[in-house]
Design an enzyme around this catalytic site. Structure first.
Site, PDB file in Angstrom:
ATOM      1  N   PRO A 139       0.821  -1.213   0.000  1.00  0.00           N
ATOM      2  CA  PRO A 139       0.000   0.000   0.000  1.00  0.00           C
ATOM      3  C   PRO A 139       0.856   1.266   0.000  1.00  0.00           C
ATOM      4  CG  PRO A 139      -0.329  -1.307   2.022  1.00  0.00           C
ATOM      5  CD  PRO A 139       0.554  -2.115   1.135  1.00  0.00           C
ATOM      6  N   GLY A 170       3.187   3.633   5.382  1.00  0.00           N
ATOM      7  CA  GLY A 170       4.177   3.215   6.366  1.00  0.00           C
ATOM      8  C   GLY A 170       4.757   1.837   6.130  1.00  0.00           C
ATOM      9  N   GLY A 184       6.846   1.121   3.417  1.00  0.00           N
ATOM     10  CA  GLY A 184       8.086   1.181   2.633  1.00  0.00           C
ATOM     11  C   GLY A 184       7.908   0.942   1.152  1.00  0.00           C
ATOM     12  N   SER A 185       6.754   1.324   0.592  1.00  0.00           N
ATOM     13  CA  SER A 185       6.505   1.017  -0.825  1.00  0.00           C
ATOM     14  C   SER A 185       7.557   1.672  -1.736  1.00  0.00           C
ATOM     15  CB  SER A 185       5.097   1.427  -1.237  1.00  0.00           C
ATOM     16  OG  SER A 185       4.944   2.818  -1.116  1.00  0.00           O
ATOM     17  N   ALA A 191      10.714   2.599  -1.081  1.00  0.00           N
ATOM     18  CA  ALA A 191      12.036   1.956  -0.986  1.00  0.00           C
ATOM     19  C   ALA A 191      12.015   0.588  -1.653  1.00  0.00           C
ATOM     20  CB  ALA A 191      12.447   1.827   0.483  1.00  0.00           C
ATOM     21  N   ALA A 192      10.884  -0.120  -1.549  1.00  0.00           N
ATOM     22  CA  ALA A 192      10.804  -1.466  -2.149  1.00  0.00           C
ATOM     23  C   ALA A 192      10.830  -1.384  -3.676  1.00  0.00           C
ATOM     24  CB  ALA A 192       9.543  -2.182  -1.664  1.00  0.00           C
ATOM     25  N   ASP A 232      14.284   2.280   6.234  1.00  0.00           N
ATOM     26  CA  ASP A 232      13.472   1.599   5.210  1.00  0.00           C
ATOM     27  C   ASP A 232      14.365   0.914   4.170  1.00  0.00           C
ATOM     28  OD1 ASP A 232      11.290   2.674   6.480  1.00  0.00           O
ATOM     29  OD2 ASP A 232      10.331   3.413   4.649  1.00  0.00           O
TER      30      ASP A 232
HETATM   31  O1  PMV Z   1       8.345   5.630   5.421  1.00  0.00           O
HETATM   32  P1  PMV Z   1       7.576   5.066   6.564  1.00  0.00           P
HETATM   33  O2  PMV Z   1       6.254   5.700   6.744  1.00  0.00           O
HETATM   34  O3  PMV Z   1       7.544   3.625   6.521  1.00  0.00           O
HETATM   35  O4  PMV Z   1       8.328   5.482   7.944  1.00  0.00           O
HETATM   36  C1  PMV Z   1       9.691   5.481   8.088  1.00  0.00           C
HETATM   37  C2  PMV Z   1      10.045   5.642   9.523  1.00  0.00           C
HETATM   38  C3  PMV Z   1      10.283   7.052  10.040  1.00  0.00           C
HETATM   39  O5  PMV Z   1      11.017   6.859  11.246  1.00  0.00           O
HETATM   40  C4  PMV Z   1       8.988   7.761  10.356  1.00  0.00           C
HETATM   41  C5  PMV Z   1      11.082   7.925   9.096  1.00  0.00           C
HETATM   42  C6  PMV Z   1      12.531   7.481   8.911  1.00  0.00           C
HETATM   43  O6  PMV Z   1      13.137   7.921   7.946  1.00  0.00           O
HETATM   44  O7  PMV Z   1      13.057   6.713   9.737  1.00  0.00           O
END
Ligand code: PMV
Length: 321
Positions: free
Chosen positions: A101, A105, A107-108, A110-111, A152
């Site tokens: 999704p 939150g 990591g879409s 980065a993946a 991430d």
């Molecule tokens: O990108 P997300 O929503 O999965 O969150 C990453 C985690 C945070 O700590 C909020 C940001 C970070 O860069 O570590």
């Protein structure tokens, strides 16, 4: 020339999001039930050097050159070619898709980046090490997501549970037992950069208060690591719920997240919290095997648009006994 396909998992943060941006530790684990997938398909009939981009999830089907230089997909392709020292590649179509999704939150972004970097580098026969994939993905994260900690890209590149702290060597976690975790989606999209930016402004106006909260969370994370490794799930769950309370204080929760956390705990979860950037997106609940269905049902009736069941487990690092 064969088709090269690479996948990369989603992720959740078990404890320590946000405070990890301020140098405290955090624990993240991959979620293999959802994936980003990139394929590079040779296109020998096309003009040499032409690269077509097909990303049906975002309604994109065009020549790479038609995208602005700063478009993430164009940027990633250029970054890979520059790093490999290659100026031109055989004509191809790059297909990118993901069932992780978006802005939730998990990591879409980065993946997608990890899978695309690996697929292109495989296609041009210039395989990058995991460290290089991680570094390049971090570059992309910095460009498109503000001030990321790097958690991430790291958990997704190595696809292993990690204990992460900026500036420290990455620790791969060994989890002895399979531990069930439920992931409940609020269905509310919330870009991480907004929550991260708001928290930064709050921290700038009252750094003492926020530094204290980050210290408290850092202590919870250290304790959680030992409970996770020894298999003390009751203690781990308790720490996750405490972490959620600190995230509420940071101002990154939401009524939907709080509602799902409450539902999970009422239904017998050992602990529950938001996961990732917050303000929307996903929450997680640590459960015992016997209560998986009860908690999942309660999350759905409490408003979760989707519930994923995943399992924490740690493989041993290659080469260690
Ligand atoms: O990108 P997300 O929503 O999965 O969150 C990453 C985690 C945070 O700590 C909020 C940001 C970070 O860069 O570590």
């Amino acid at each position: 020339m064969p088709v090269i396909t690479e996948t990369a998992p989603g992720k959740i943060i078990l404890l320590g999001e946000h405070s990890v941006v301020y140098g405290r530790p955090a624990i993240a684990v991959p979620v293999e039930q959802v994936k980003a997938r990139s394929s590079v398909i040779p296109n020998p009939r096309a003009e040499p050097g032409s690269i077509r981009i097909y990303a049906p999830d975002i309604n994109l089907d065009c020549d790479l050159k038609e995208l602005p230089d700063e478009h993430p997909l164009r940027f990633i392709v250029s970054l890979v070619l520059k790093t490999a020292g290659v100026s031109r590649i055989p004509a191809c179509t790059i297909r990118v898709s993901s069932d992780i999704p978006l802005a939730s939150g998990m990591g879409s972004g980065a993946a997608v980046t990890v899978s695309l970097i690996r697929a292109i580098s495989g296609f041009i026969g210039h395989l990058f090490t995991d460290d290089t994939v991680n570094q390049l993905t971090f570059e992309v994260e910095k460009l498109f997501h503000g001030t990321p900690s790097g958690i991430d890209n790291t958990v997704i590149t190595y696809s292993m549970p990690i204990y992460f702290q900026v500036g420290q060597p990455i620790e791969l976690l060994e989890i002895q037992e399979r531990v069930p975790i439920l992931i409940g989606d609020t269905g509310v999209h919330s870009p991480t950069s907004i929550a991260v930016g708001d928290l930064r402004r709050a921290w700038q106006t009252d750094s003492l208060t926020y530094e204290r909260i980050f210290d408290e969370v850092g202590n919870l994370v250290k304790l959680a690591k030992s409970h996770l490794e020894s298999g003390d799930l009751h203690q781990l769950g308790h720490l996750m719920s405490e972490n959620h309370a600190f995230l509420q204080h940071m101002g990154v929760s939401s009524k939907e997240l709080d509602q799902l956390v409450r539902c999970a705990l009422e239904a017998g979860a050992l602990g529950a919290k938001l996961s990732g950037g917050g303000r929307g997106g996903n929450m997680i609940a640590l459960v015992e095997e016997g209560t998986i269905n009860t908690v999942a049902d309660k999350l759905r009736s409490g408003g979760a648009s989707n519930v994923i069941i995943t399992w924490l487990f740690g493989k041993k690092q290659p080469g260690t006994s």
